[in-house]
Design a protein around this motif. Structure first.
Motif, short mmCIF file in Angstrom:
data_model
loop_
_atom_site.label_atom_id
_atom_site.label_comp_id
_atom_site.label_asym_id
_atom_site.label_seq_id
_atom_site.Cartn_x
_atom_site.Cartn_y
_atom_site.Cartn_z
N THR A 1 0.83 -1.21 0.00
CA THR A 1 0.00 0.00 0.00
C THR A 1 0.86 1.25 0.00
OG1 THR A 1 -1.79 -1.15 1.16
CG2 THR A 1 -1.79 1.26 1.26
N LYS A 2 1.87 1.28 0.87
CA LYS A 2 2.75 2.45 0.91
C LYS A 2 3.52 2.59 -0.40
CE LYS A 2 6.36 4.80 3.53
NZ LYS A 2 7.19 4.83 4.75
N ARG B 1 1.24 3.77 -3.27
CA ARG B 1 0.87 5.17 -3.06
C ARG B 1 2.00 6.10 -3.52
NH1 ARG B 1 -3.84 7.83 -3.00
NH2 ARG B 1 -5.38 6.59 -1.93
N GLU C 1 -6.94 1.82 -0.75
CA GLU C 1 -5.94 2.53 0.06
C GLU C 1 -4.69 2.83 -0.76
OE1 GLU C 1 -8.96 1.92 2.20
OE2 GLU C 1 -8.01 0.06 1.58
N TYR C 2 -4.35 2.00 -1.75
CA TYR C 2 -3.23 2.39 -2.61
C TYR C 2 -3.71 3.11 -3.85
CZ TYR C 2 -3.66 -2.68 -4.04
OH TYR C 2 -4.09 -3.93 -4.39
N SER D 1 0.08 0.68 10.24
CA SER D 1 -0.08 1.92 9.47
C SER D 1 -0.88 2.92 10.28
CB SER D 1 -0.78 1.66 8.14
OG SER D 1 0.14 1.26 7.16
N HIS E 1 -1.97 4.37 4.33
CA HIS E 1 -0.74 4.15 3.60
C HIS E 1 0.49 4.71 4.32
CE1 HIS E 1 -2.56 7.90 2.01
NE2 HIS E 1 -1.32 8.35 1.92
N ASP E 2 0.32 5.18 5.55
CA ASP E 2 1.47 5.66 6.33
C ASP E 2 2.04 4.49 7.16
OD1 ASP E 2 1.39 8.25 5.34
OD2 ASP E 2 -0.02 8.93 6.87
N ARG E 3 2.75 3.61 6.45
CA ARG E 3 3.27 2.39 7.09
C ARG E 3 4.42 2.71 8.04
NH1 ARG E 3 7.27 -1.64 6.58
NH2 ARG E 3 8.38 -0.36 5.05
#
Length: 896
Positions: A270-271, A274, A307-308, A376, A382-384
């Protein structure tokens, strides 16, 4: 569509599968070398176009454009194609407005002289009631029954309305409450993989009125989330008009290390995606690493597609897909034709055979062996954050300026520690305290590996003598009854219960904001210390204000880490160097002491996740349950609306509708209702969660004689436009540039008075003022909420000017007849010096074409250009009719 009108009927061939004859469209008979170079996801679009081609909705040019994907994918402005999904899936939050709109369409069709019985879904639709249950009760063996009782008590009227819809409308099935989460029920039960429609075989595909519909991509089915408005159009037989997407090939190599989970993989992906930027694109996974992942692992990755930011996160069908269908109790005959058909049309994948790799727009790679344990947050999925960096990251967030990674605390507030009594014992609450720990959401509860992993971790923790602090609200809401079945059979559920993770319901609960109340003493302590308290959940969304108003920080994590952080009682911990607690022997216990290995989990999974479980659980779904079966509903084609109802009202979208098209008018001297920044989500816009006691919606309900305990949630009242209009932009975390604080308010410009957004809109309406909204990047990101478009429409908003729009939300705005306007590249409200206090006049050209520019004129003499974001001719047609629903009504009247 009559077969005789299809110019590709010569491609119809016969397929013999174990003595049975089926028909299918043979795409190889196109004799086009480009076919085998197409990504597998694009092949599905091609088959649907060939099968549904009538040169009206789907034209021969669509087939040629899809075949020429490799050359056309990068074309400036995009190339429009039509897509007919095989089916639609709805959940009840989005389903109630859908059924209400269908019922209202029957009313208006009759009023305008048509036959109301013609209003039916033409495309099969499944509605799973899964979003209404809340975690009112937890940490007790009777929590499940109590929550279900309350769910029916609160929602009886809605459920009766849906049950009426199931009887009144043809081609619509409804899965009763208490059965599970729609995406997991879809994966385990509803998915066909290949449709058998009266002997005609074709790939299963769908759209759903929920953004996490993409979870089904993990099983090799193309599907994505659309707005409820768009879903209704598909149900009424309309093709989706879409821009031919770029397809990012995501290559997986290597193997996961023994301690990593599929949740860690998805947070990493996801991160990564993104950062790359895949909004509006398809992502298709390939490479030998995919073969190492189970279907549940793949579905976890596909679930997080919104989310991505991609449209789909697709895993083509392979041998593991067939094994999953077998494991989940599908018939052998079904498996046989799925496998043979997909192999025949070159849609069956061997991930270890690179010769099958298609052409992609771009290729990115992830070595699975590099994946580490992650969470996250605290405000975006997406802020892993690697778990080993979590403590430092959280401490940094406390002091960082207010933003996605900051709470802006002053140094003197960092050490706040608030004493409170819980029961007869005193506790202290500090920043980072975990007050909600929830194993919840379709993302992870569909995955036996992480659910069993959480159970094994709980078992080891209990055996060491660890426990969860009594004030932490713990809960487990599986996506289907199968989860409880295998947790019981494996013997781990009793250990989860001992830590407070009792099954509280089968539905989308904490992740959607239905986390229920926190203990009053905990709320008071948080308020007193102005604490950044935390929720940890195994879900897919953690936007501000979503999970609970009193958890300012929320972290997405695997079910194993949910249990771990519940045991620790805080996110302000370094699991590598600090113990999670003390055992009964007085010795420190570290997380590594109780963490199960992937091999250990797989052994238990192989032994205890069996086809008979799926067959038994899902064989009972069609019979409902005692509560559902006892609901008595009217036997009528037209719904008998109750004018006194505060749950279900006839939607007002057709009130002024006539047979003739409305006249298009410019926007003149409009006021700015809200001046917003970047990443305003549909959670900020659309009514969601509980109804605040001092909100316009609460005042409306109180005026109708309801007490606060009867207010229920916005989600439960989605069938009442009066409540939903008042709840639009009612999120307490909304940041409006007219104010210097986060609040669900705005400024009425003429009077300079701060007021609730609904009240300001009503005042402007009484003054005859038109309204617009100004916003930054990614306006409308988040869940596909149709009320995020319907609400502004009811407030009187005519247009939204933004730097960029989230795909589904822009489509929903168009569907409601609102105008999405985009600043030119490199420009925004700040660069143009817009304050929002100006009056805005916008010319709407009569002969609009997709992507056309127009001029915005201000009363101070300034002007600037914007792009009118109607991306296709079909969208322009909807706009000219006043919206997609009005277009469909006129189509029905015309065909009649």
């Amino acid at each position: 569509m009559a077969l005789s009108s299809n110019p590709f009927k010569h491609l119809l061939k016969t397929l013999d599968v174990e003595g049975e004859k089926y028909e299918y469209y043979d795409l190889l008979a196109l004799n086009d070398k480009r076919y085998d170079r197409l990504p597998f996801s694009i092949r599905v679009l091609l088959e649907a176009a060939v099968r549904c081609c009538d040169n009206f909705q789907v034209k021969e040019q669509d087939i040629q454009n899809i075949l020429d994907w490799e050359n056309l994918q990068h074309k400036e402005g995009g190339v429009e194609v039509a897509f007919n999904p095989a089916r639609v899936i709805l959940q009840d939050f989005t389903g109630v407005p859908c059924v209400a709109d269908f019922a209202a369409m029957r009313d208006i069709v009759k009023k305008l002289g048509g036959n109301p019985e013609k209003v039916n879904p033409l495309c099969p639709a499944d509605l799973v009631i899964d979003h209404s249950v809340q975690v009112d009760f937890s940490e007790s063996s009777d929590a499940l029954e109590k929550n279900l009782d309350l769910e029916f008590e609160r929602n009886k009227e809605r459920f009766m309305f849906l049950k009426w819809g199931a009887k009144a409308f043809k081609n619509m099935t409804i899965v009763p409450p208490g059965s599970g989460i729609c995406h997991q029920v879809n994966l385990e039960f509803l998915a066909r993989v290949v449709f058998n429609n009266k002997g005609l075989l074709y790939p299963d595909s769908l759209v759903g009125a929920d953004s996490h519909t993409t979870m089904i991509n993990g099983l090799g089915i193309v599907g994505w989330g659309v707005g409820g408005i768009e879903a209704e159009a598909v149900m009424l037989g309309q093709a989706i008009s879409m821009v031919l997407p770029q397809v990012v090939g995501y290559k997986l190599t290597g193997k996961l290390n023994s301690l990593a989970t599929s949740t860690d993989v998805v947070l990493t992906i996801t991160k990564h995606l993104r950062q790359i930027g895949v909004v509006g694109k398809f992502v298709e996974f390939f490479g030998p690493g995919v073969a190492e992942l189970s279907i549940a692992d793949r579905a976890t990755i596909s679930n997080m597609c919104p989310e991505y930011g991609a449209t789909v996160g697709f895993f083509p069908v392979d041998n593991k897909s067939i094994l999953y269908l077998q494991q989940t109790g599908r018939e052998e005959k079904h498996l046989s034709y799925v496998k043979k058909y997909l192999k025949t049309v070159h849609m069956y994948r061997n991930y270890n055979n690179s010769v099958q790799d298609p052409v992609f727009s771009q290729v990115v790679t992830l070595d699975l062996s590099t994946v580490v344990s992650s969470v996250s947050g605290p405000k975006r999925p997406h802020d892993r954050v690697p778990v080993q960096e979590m403590k430092q990251d959280f401490q940094d967030c406390l002091v960082n300026k207010v933003g996605f990674k900051g709470f802006g605390l002053t140094p003197e507030k960092l050490s706040a520690s608030v004493p409170f009594m819980f029961g007869d014992k005193q506790f202290f609450l500090q920043h980072g305290a975990v007050v909600i720990a929830a194993i919840t959401s379709c993302t992870n509860t569909s995955n036996p590996s992480v659910m069993l992993g959480a159970g094994l971790l709980a078992k080891k923790a209990v055996e060491k003598g660890l426990s969860v602090l009594p004030y932490v609200k713990t809960s487990m809401s599986p996506g289907s009854g199968v989860v409880t079945y295998y947790l019981q059979e494996s013997g781990v559920i009793k250990f989860l219960k001992l830590l407070g993770f009792d099954v509280v319901g089968y539905g989308c609960m904490t992740c959607i904001g239905n986390s229920g109340p926190l203990p009053e003493c905990v709320v008071e302590a948080i308020d007193m210390g102005e604490l950044v308290a935390c929720g940890v959940l195994s879900g897919n969304r953690n936007f501000e204000g979503r999970i609970h108003p009193h958890t300012r920080a929320n972290y997405l994590a695997s079910p194993l880490l949910v249990v771990a952080y519940a045991l620790a009682g805080t996110v302000n911990i370094d699991f590598e160097t600090e113990p999670i607690g003390k055992g009964t022997d007085g010795q420190d216990v570290f997380l590594c002491d109780i963490w199960p290995s992937r091999e250990e989990i797989q052994e238990v999974e192989a032994k205890h996740v069996l086809p008979a479980m799926f067959q038994e659980v899902y064989s009972k779904i069609q019979f409902g349950n005692q509560r559902w079966n006892s609901l008595h509903v009217p036997e009528s084609d037209l719904y008998p609306w109750d004018v006194k109802s505060t749950y279900i009202r006839p939607p007002p979208f057709f009130n002024s509708m006539a047979v003739a098209l409305p006249v298009m008018k410019d926007i003149e001297n409009a006021r700015v209702l809200l001046h917003l920044g970047d990443s305003v989500t549909t959670d900020h816009i659309s009514p969601a969660g509980s109804i605040s006691r001092n909100s316009p919606a609460a005042r409306y309900l109180a005026n109708h004689g309801l007490t606060p305990r009867e207010f229920n949630s916005y989600g439960a009242r989605r069938g009442n436009d009066e409540v939903m209009a008042r709840g639009t932009f009612a999120n307490i975390r909304l940041r409006n540039k007219f104010l210097n604080k986060a609040a669900p308010k705005t400024k009425h410009i003429e009077s300079s008075v701060e007021m609730d957004v609904f009240d300001a809109a009503e005042k402007y309406k009484s003054e005859g003022k038109q309204l617009i909204i100004i916003a930054g990047k990614d306006y409308g990101c988040g869940s596909s909420r149709d009320w995020a478009a319907k609400g502004p429409y009811l407030l009187g908003v005519r247009a939204v000017i933004a730097e960029s729009f989230e795909r589904i939300h822009r489509s929903n705005l168009v569907g409601m007849g609102l105008i999405p306007l985009q600043f030119l590249p490199g420009e925004n409200a700040d660069s143009l010096g817009l304050t929002g206090y100006e009056l805005y006049s916008i010319h709407i050209p009569e002969n609009l074409v997709p992507g056309q520019k127009t001029v915005v004129q201000l009363n101070d003499g300034k002007s600037f250009e914007v792009i009118v974001r109607f991306d296709t001719e079909v969208e322009l047609t909807y706009f000219r009719h006043g919206g997609i629903l009005q277009y469909m009504v006129r189509q029905m009247l015309q065909t009649a």
